[in-house]
Design an enzyme around this catalytic site. Sequence first.
Site, short mmCIF file in Angstrom:
data_model
loop_
_atom_site.label_atom_id
_atom_site.label_comp_id
_atom_site.label_asym_id
_atom_site.label_seq_id
_atom_site.Cartn_x
_atom_site.Cartn_y
_atom_site.Cartn_z
CE LYS A 90 52.50 -6.38 -52.71
NZ LYS A 90 52.35 -5.22 -53.78
O1 G3P Z 1 51.89 -4.87 -57.03
C1 G3P Z 1 52.94 -5.01 -57.79
C2 G3P Z 1 52.99 -5.30 -59.06
O2 G3P Z 1 51.44 -4.94 -59.40
C3 G3P Z 1 53.65 -4.50 -60.07
O3 G3P Z 1 53.23 -4.35 -61.42
O4 G3P Z 1 53.49 -3.17 -63.49
O5 G3P Z 1 55.21 -2.70 -61.67
O6 G3P Z 1 55.17 -4.91 -62.86
P1 G3P Z 1 54.40 -3.79 -62.50
#
Ligand code: G3P
Length: 220
Positions: free
Chosen positions: A83
């Site tokens: 990533k």
């Molecule tokens: O994989 C990263 C992404 O899904 C982050 O999610 O909930 O931190 O905005 P969030």
Amino acid sequence: MKIFLDTANIESIRRYNDMGAVDGVTTNPTLLSKEKGHPAEIMREITKLIKGPVSLEVVGIETDGMIEEAHRLTKFGPNVVVKIPMIPEGLKAVRQLREEGIKTNVTLIFSSNQALLAAKAGASYVSPFIGRFDDIGHDGMVIIKEIVQIFANYKFDTEVLVASVRHPVHVVEAAKIGAHIVTLPPEILGKMMLHPLTEKGLNSFLSDWEKITKQYQVTF
Ligand code: G3P
């Protein structure tokens, strides 16, 4: 549509993997920081548990550093996807890693142009963060529609990995658009399985069966 789990929690990964629901896993430094244990050990364990792609994130922000990290991360298993953040140095790393045959997932995508550039650099996946858009009063699904259309128009092999998913309706919307993958926190996957009418129906089947067994003393 493929379903990935967006977590570094081994117990949740094992639980949903046993139900055949997990096509892959995505992690990030924040998710790893929520778990107990050495991050390297957790990442190694996830790559062993899951046959499908497992995204592990670099923390460097210079091209050479990201590439070195990518080489270390890919040693965890053949299913590792590296990533890389959506920054100019990241795109250079993606391009070089593609030439080496290493798969990448370009993360922190917030516009269709960023997704287009990541695909042109050779990313295997792009991760647009829809929930963070919704959080600031925009409709995150708009860019999913645009990216899916752009990739189809030009036949990119890059897959759209919908990230930052906040609720089950996001999953249905992403599937209707034709996004390739959603990555979900385990709680969202859990919610997708439940319906009050399923529970109600099951309870009445069980209580009706109990009545019959009392009446006829059924045993088998
Ligand atoms: O994989 C990263 C992404 O899904 C982050 O999610 O909930 O931190 O905005 P969030």
